[in-house]
Design an enzyme around this catalytic site. Structure first.
Site, PDB file in Angstrom:
ATOM      1  N   CYS A 197       0.777  -1.185   0.181  1.00 11.95           N
ATOM      2  CA  CYS A 197      -0.007  -0.002  -0.073  1.00 11.95           C
ATOM      3  C   CYS A 197       0.692   1.331  -0.040  1.00 11.95           C
ATOM      4  O   CYS A 197       0.473   2.339  -0.204  1.00 11.95           O
ATOM      5  CB  CYS A 197      -0.862   0.025   1.210  1.00 11.95           C
ATOM      6  SG  CYS A 197      -1.899  -1.499   1.404  1.00 11.95           S
ATOM      7  N   HIS A 211      -2.955   6.810   2.603  1.00 12.69           N
ATOM      8  CA  HIS A 211      -3.637   5.551   2.183  1.00 12.69           C
ATOM      9  C   HIS A 211      -4.693   5.354   3.025  1.00 12.69           C
ATOM     10  O   HIS A 211      -4.897   5.457   4.293  1.00 12.69           O
ATOM     11  CB  HIS A 211      -2.389   4.415   2.517  1.00 12.69           C
ATOM     12  CG  HIS A 211      -3.088   3.140   2.310  1.00 12.69           C
ATOM     13  ND1 HIS A 211      -3.556   2.616   1.156  1.00 12.69           N
ATOM     14  CD2 HIS A 211      -3.002   1.768   3.177  1.00 12.69           C
ATOM     15  CE1 HIS A 211      -4.176   1.591   1.200  1.00 12.69           C
ATOM     16  NE2 HIS A 211      -3.893   1.226   2.470  1.00 12.69           N
ATOM     17  N   ASN A 220     -10.147  -0.129   0.685  1.00 14.77           N
ATOM     18  CA  ASN A 220      -8.860  -0.155   0.320  1.00 14.77           C
ATOM     19  C   ASN A 220      -8.414  -0.464  -1.024  1.00 14.77           C
ATOM     20  O   ASN A 220      -8.524  -1.567  -1.419  1.00 14.77           O
ATOM     21  CB  ASN A 220      -8.151  -0.927   1.610  1.00 14.77           C
ATOM     22  CG  ASN A 220      -6.537  -1.075   1.567  1.00 14.77           C
ATOM     23  OD1 ASN A 220      -6.157  -0.485   0.582  1.00 14.77           O
ATOM     24  ND2 ASN A 220      -6.240  -1.504   2.522  1.00 14.77           N
TER      25      ASN A 220
HETATM   26  O1  UT7 Z   1      -3.711  -1.448   3.848  1.00 13.07           O
HETATM   27  C1  UT7 Z   1      -2.941  -2.542   4.492  1.00 13.07           C
HETATM   28  C2  UT7 Z   1      -2.845  -2.011   5.992  1.00 13.07           C
HETATM   29  N1  UT7 Z   1      -3.904  -2.386   6.566  1.00 13.07           N
HETATM   30  C3  UT7 Z   1      -4.377  -1.800   7.660  1.00 13.07           C
HETATM   31  O2  UT7 Z   1      -4.079  -0.461   7.763  1.00 13.07           O
HETATM   32  C4  UT7 Z   1      -5.869  -2.376   8.323  1.00 13.07           C
HETATM   33  C5  UT7 Z   1      -5.642  -1.832   9.732  1.00 13.07           C
HETATM   34  N2  UT7 Z   1      -6.500  -2.378  10.573  1.00 13.07           N
HETATM   35  C6  UT7 Z   1      -7.991  -2.323  10.634  1.00 13.07           C
HETATM   36  O3  UT7 Z   1      -8.344  -1.629   9.804  1.00 13.07           O
HETATM   37  C7  UT7 Z   1      -8.809  -2.933  11.369  1.00 13.07           C
HETATM   38  O4  UT7 Z   1      -7.776  -3.983  12.643  1.00 13.07           O
HETATM   39  C8  UT7 Z   1      -9.747  -4.055  10.629  1.00 13.07           C
HETATM   40  C9  UT7 Z   1     -10.938  -3.189  10.019  1.00 13.07           C
HETATM   41  C10 UT7 Z   1      -9.190  -4.702   9.648  1.00 13.07           C
HETATM   42  C11 UT7 Z   1     -10.736  -4.923  11.804  1.00 13.07           C
HETATM   43  O5  UT7 Z   1     -11.289  -4.172  12.796  1.00 13.07           O
HETATM   44  P1  UT7 Z   1     -11.135  -4.410  14.279  1.00 13.07           P
HETATM   45  O6  UT7 Z   1     -11.777  -3.353  14.933  1.00 13.07           O
HETATM   46  O7  UT7 Z   1      -9.424  -4.444  14.534  1.00 13.07           O
HETATM   47  O8  UT7 Z   1     -11.675  -5.714  14.337  1.00 13.07           O
HETATM   48  P2  UT7 Z   1     -11.229  -7.153  14.932  1.00 13.07           P
HETATM   49  O9  UT7 Z   1     -10.469  -7.654  13.728  1.00 13.07           O
HETATM   50  O10 UT7 Z   1     -10.515  -6.913  16.275  1.00 13.07           O
HETATM   51  O11 UT7 Z   1     -12.650  -7.983  15.382  1.00 13.07           O
HETATM   52  C12 UT7 Z   1     -13.650  -7.363  16.211  1.00 13.07           C
HETATM   53  C13 UT7 Z   1     -14.791  -8.329  16.101  1.00 13.07           C
HETATM   54  C14 UT7 Z   1     -14.264  -9.792  15.976  1.00 13.07           C
HETATM   55  O12 UT7 Z   1     -15.488 -10.446  16.756  1.00 13.07           O
HETATM   56  P3  UT7 Z   1     -15.058 -10.881  18.315  1.00 13.07           P
HETATM   57  O13 UT7 Z   1     -13.740 -11.803  18.340  1.00 13.07           O
HETATM   58  O14 UT7 Z   1     -14.879  -9.813  19.021  1.00 13.07           O
HETATM   59  O15 UT7 Z   1     -16.398 -11.764  18.725  1.00 13.07           O
HETATM   60  C15 UT7 Z   1     -14.477 -10.459  14.921  1.00 13.07           C
HETATM   61  O16 UT7 Z   1     -14.768 -11.805  14.461  1.00 13.07           O
HETATM   62  O17 UT7 Z   1     -15.435  -8.367  14.801  1.00 13.07           O
HETATM   63  C16 UT7 Z   1     -15.558  -9.325  14.273  1.00 13.07           C
HETATM   64  N3  UT7 Z   1     -15.611  -9.066  12.806  1.00 13.07           N
HETATM   65  C17 UT7 Z   1     -16.706  -8.877  11.829  1.00 13.07           C
HETATM   66  N4  UT7 Z   1     -17.966  -8.591  12.458  1.00 13.07           N
HETATM   67  C18 UT7 Z   1     -18.988  -8.473  11.548  1.00 13.07           C
HETATM   68  C19 UT7 Z   1     -14.579  -8.991  11.765  1.00 13.07           C
HETATM   69  N5  UT7 Z   1     -15.043  -8.679  10.848  1.00 13.07           N
HETATM   70  C20 UT7 Z   1     -16.408  -8.682  10.907  1.00 13.07           C
HETATM   71  C21 UT7 Z   1     -17.373  -8.238   9.651  1.00 13.07           C
HETATM   72  N6  UT7 Z   1     -18.561  -8.077   9.987  1.00 13.07           N
HETATM   73  N7  UT7 Z   1     -16.976  -8.166   8.596  1.00 13.07           N
END
Ligand code: UT7
Length: 313
Positions: A112, A240, A270
Site C-alpha cells: 500500500c 493511504h 482499500n
Molecule cells: O492496507 C494494508 C494495511 N492494513 C490496515 O491498515 C488495516 C488496519 N486494521 C484495521 O483496519 C482493522 O483492524 C480492521 C478493520 C481490519 C478490523 O477491525 P477491528 O476493530 O480491529 O476488528 P477485529 O479484527 O478486532 O474484530 C472485532 C470483532 C471480532 O469478533 P469477536 O472476536 O470480538 O467476537 C471479529 O470476528 O469483529 C468481528 N468481525 C466482524 N463482524 C462483522 C470481523 N470482521 C467482521 C465483519 N462483520 N466483516
C-alpha cells in the site's frame, strides 16, 4: 538540484459496485459493522477480463491527457502488488497499452506504500539522471486475492488504478522531500499472493492499525520539521485509505482542523497503492488546496512499509 513538479493525476475505477448490502448477503456481516469499524460503504470490482495493468493504463491515459503532448514519459514506474503476470512486468504492459516507447519501465512492489515509494524513486532519478517526465502508476486488482468467505477481510478491498505525472518542466506543485522506510520484523503481519494458505489476503488487523496510527503521526512530525513548517503553514494529509478510524485517530493526535485529512474510503475501500491517487484526484478536483499549502502524501502497509512525500501547492 532540479525542481520536479506534479503535473497531473489520473484515476480509473471499474463500474461494478460491491456495496455493504451485497456483502451482508455473502458473509455474516452488517452494514453497521463495516461502516463503524472501517468507514467503507462500497467498493468497485473489476470484471474477470480486466487486469491490474488495464486499471493502471486507463488511469495513466487520463493522467497523460491532462498534460502537454510533448510530456512523453522517459521513465515509467508501476507500483503494484497484484500484477496479473510476473513477466512481463506491469510497467511494460502499461507502456504497451499506451503506445509509449523510448523509456525505462519497471515495477515496484511496496504494497500500500507503493505509489509514494515509486514517486520517491522517480523523483530521485529525475534529479540525478536527467529524466524530464516520469509516469508513476498504481494498478491494483485486489479482488483477485480476496477470500469472499472471510468476513474479516472481504469487506475491506476494492479495485482501482491511479497515475501521477511528474515533470522537470513544471516546478509548480514542487516535490520537496520524501521519507521511505520499512520494518521487516512485521513482515508476517500482512500477507498476500503466496503459496498455499498464503494466497488470500490476511493481516493482523489490530497490530497493523496501531502501526499505521503511530507511523502516520511520526511521518507528519518528520516532514514538518524537515520543511521548517510553523503553525501558520497549512498542510493537508493525503493518506493511504485503509480505515477511516486510523485517519480519525491521526487527526485527533495531531489536533488537525476538520478536513485536513483527505478521505474517500467510503466509496472505494482499500485499493492498496491506488488509494492515495484516488483521494488526491478528488481533492484536487474539488479545489481543496490553495497556493502555498503543503500536501503530505503518506502510504503505509505490508512489509511493513511506509512512504511519505511533501509537495508545495
Ligand atoms: O492496507 C494494508 C494495511 N492494513 C490496515 O491498515 C488495516 C488496519 N486494521 C484495521 O483496519 C482493522 O483492524 C480492521 C478493520 C481490519 C478490523 O477491525 P477491528 O476493530 O480491529 O476488528 P477485529 O479484527 O478486532 O474484530 C472485532 C470483532 C471480532 O469478533 P469477536 O472476536 O470480538 O467476537 C471479529 O470476528 O469483529 C468481528 N468481525 C466482524 N463482524 C462483522 C470481523 N470482521 C467482521 C465483519 N462483520 N466483516
Amino acid at each position: 538540484m532540479r525542481k520536479i513538479g506534479l503535473v497531473a493525476v489520473g484515476t480509473y475505477v471499474p463500474e461494478q459496485k460491491l456495496t455493504n448490502q451485497d456483502l451482508e448477503r455473502m458473509v455474516d456481516t452488517t452494514d453497521e459493522w463495516i461502516t463503524t469499524r472501517t468507514g467503507i460503504k462500497e467498493r468497485r470490482i473489476a470484471p474477470d477480463q480486466m487486469h491490474a495493468s488495464d486499471l493502471a493504463a486507463k488511469a495513466a491515459a487520463e493522467c497523460l491527457a491532462q498534460a502537454p503532448t510533448h510530456y512523453q514519459p522517459q521513465l515509467l514506474i508501476a507500483a503494484t502488488s497484484t500484477a496479473e503476470k510476473n513477466v512481463p512486468n506491469q510497467a511494460s504492459l502499461v507502456a504497451q497499452k499506451l503506445n509509449l516507447s523510448n523509456l525505462a519501465a519497471f515495477d515496484l512492489n511496496a504494497a500500500c506504500s507503493g505509489l509514494v515509494y515509486a514517486l520517491a524513486v522517480g523523483w530521485s532519478l529525475m534529479r540525478t539522471e536527467g529524466y524530464d517526465h516520469t509516469l508513476i502508476t498504481a494498478g491494483e486488482k485486489l479482488s483477485r486475492f480476496v477470500d469472499y468467505q472471510d468476513r474479516a477481510t472481504c469487506v475491506l478491498f476494492g479495485d482501482a488504478g491511479a497515475a501521477l505525472l511528474l515533470s522537470a518542466d513544471a516546478p509548480e506543485h514542487e516535490i520537496l522531500a520524501v521519507e521511505l522506510g520499512a520494518d521487516p520484523s512485521g513482515a508476517d503481519l500482512v500477507v498476500m499472493g503466496g503459496p498455499g494458505d498464503e494466497y488470500y489476503f490476511r493481516q493482523d488487523g489490530r497490530n497493523v492499525f496501531k502501526f499505521a496510527v503511530e507511523k502516520m503521526g511520526s511521518l507528519i512530525d518528520r516532514l514538518k520539521s524537515r520543511l521548517d513548517l510553523t503553525d501558520d503553514d497549512r498542510y493537508f494529509v493525503i493518506p493511504h485509505q485503509a480505515n477511516s478510524r486510523i485517519l480519525e485517530a491521526v487527526a485527533r493526535n495531531k489536533r488537525l482542523p476538520e478536513g485536513r485529512i483527505i478521505t474517500n474510503i467510503s466509496k472505494y475501500g482499500n485499493t492498496s497503492a491506488a488509494s492515495i491517487g484516488l483521494a488526491l484526484k478528488e481533492a484536487w478536483a474539488e479545489q481543496r488546496f490553495a497556493k502555498g499549502d503543503y500536501l503530505f502524501l503518506i502510504g503505509f502497509g505490508g512489509g511493513l512499509s511506509w512512504a511519505a512525500a511533501a509537495i508545495r501547492w
